[in-house]
Design an enzyme around this catalytic site. Structure first.
Site: not given
Length: 321
Positions: A19-20, A52, A57, A85, A118, A269
């Site tokens: 899953l991002g 992930d 983020y 990251k 990253h 998502s």
């Protein structure tokens, strides 16, 4: 049943589907991290065993909340693969350990399964993720920090047991080879943008020849964003035709194409139905003809360019992927 996995050079198993949790567009974030918190819980309940993340983020605390609810009840820590990251503003060797410790604290973990650099370009140190000058250009590190100096500091994280494996992200072939040649610890993974309009076949071959696993971010392009030469790969007639033949969705076909190439995928998502749909890619197989058709769609259409530092000598997108 465990999802299929790639084997890293360390011997660890990295699930081919994760899953991002990244932002919808570079430099933009949700006004609330609640959707990511809920998405991680749904994903784990659905059977995902790979999440992930990245400090930049700004969602690792939300992911950590979800992990605390699920690890120990739905899944054991050893059975879930967690990536984070190191951001561009943390490349100075003195900043690497604190950055990793911050991610571990936010995620509520004792160790990371994988920690990636990253991007190969160092920006000015500090807590502003996107430091810009009056012209909107990235404020770069002064003096510059070469990514090999950052890599050496990341190697110490492995020595300390804080991370199980280290790797890179957005590194072109030449840059990846430099780390492979000069690193005491070799990179296990290179995470790059890849989808049917950005196939990265040369990078994939180089990685396979050097025991590096490729992870694809944005493996569906950017659904809803008409940024890929005016069209999303999910709307491509050839992808749609293959999907109809297999009674699958275009998204499932794009993801299946990647995992069949041995590429790990981390689609993002926050919609439960989409999270489930993205996981249903291991019950069918694309033919050789299907694979070649999709690979033939390549346009070298890159979405994520970090254009604010494209004049830096280590900006990766002048090189081969």
């Amino acid at each position: 049943m465990a999802l299929p996995a790639a084997t890293l050079r360390t011997g660890a198993r990295m699930p081919l589907l994760g899953l991002g949790t990244g932002p919808g567009s570079v430099g933009t974030w949700q006004t609330s991290t609640e959707p990511i918190y809920e998405a991680v819980k749904v994903a784990i309940d659905t059977g995902y065993r790979h999440i992930d993340n990245a400090e930049s983020y700004a969602e690792e605390q939300a992911v950590g909340r979800a992990l605390r609810e699920k690890v120990g009840s739905v899944v054991e820590r050893k059975d879930i693969f967690i990536t984070s990251k190191l951001w561009n503003t943390r490349h100075h060797p003195d900043d690497v350990l604190p950055a990793c410790q911050r991610s571990l604290t936010d995620l509520g973990l004792d160790y990371l399964d994988l920690y990636l650099m990253h991007f190969p370009v160092a920006w000015t140190r500090g807590d502003v993720y996107y430091p810009k000058d009056e012209n909107g250009r990235a404020i770069l590190a002064t003096p510059d920090v070469h990514f090999m100096d950052t890599w050496k500091a990341m190697e110490k994280l492995v020595d300390a047991g804080l991370v199980k494996a280290i790797g890179v992200s957005n590194f072109n072939i030449s840059q990846m080879e430099e780390v492979l040649t000069n690193g005491r610890i070799k990179p296990a993974v290179n995470q790059v943008e890849s989808h049917p309009y950005l196939v990265c076949s040369k990078l994939l071959k180089c990685a396979a020849d050097n025991n590096v696993v490729i992870t694809a971010f944005s493996p569906l392009g950017r659904p809803g964003e008409e940024s890929l030469h005016g069209v999303s790969p999910l709307k491509d007639p050839k992808v749609i035709s293959i999907a109809e033949k297999h009674k699958k969705t275009p998204a499932q076909v794009c993801l299946r194409w990647q995992v069949q190439r041995g590429v790990v995928v981390v689609p993002k998502s926050t919609t439960p139905a989409r999270i489930l749909e993205n996981s249903q890619i291991f019950d069918f197989e694309l033919s050789t003809e299907d694979m070649e058709t999709i690979s033939g769609l390549n346009k070298d259409a890159r979405i994520v360019k970090f254009g604010m530092c494209d004049d830096h000598p280590q900006w990766p997108f002048n090189g081969e992927f």
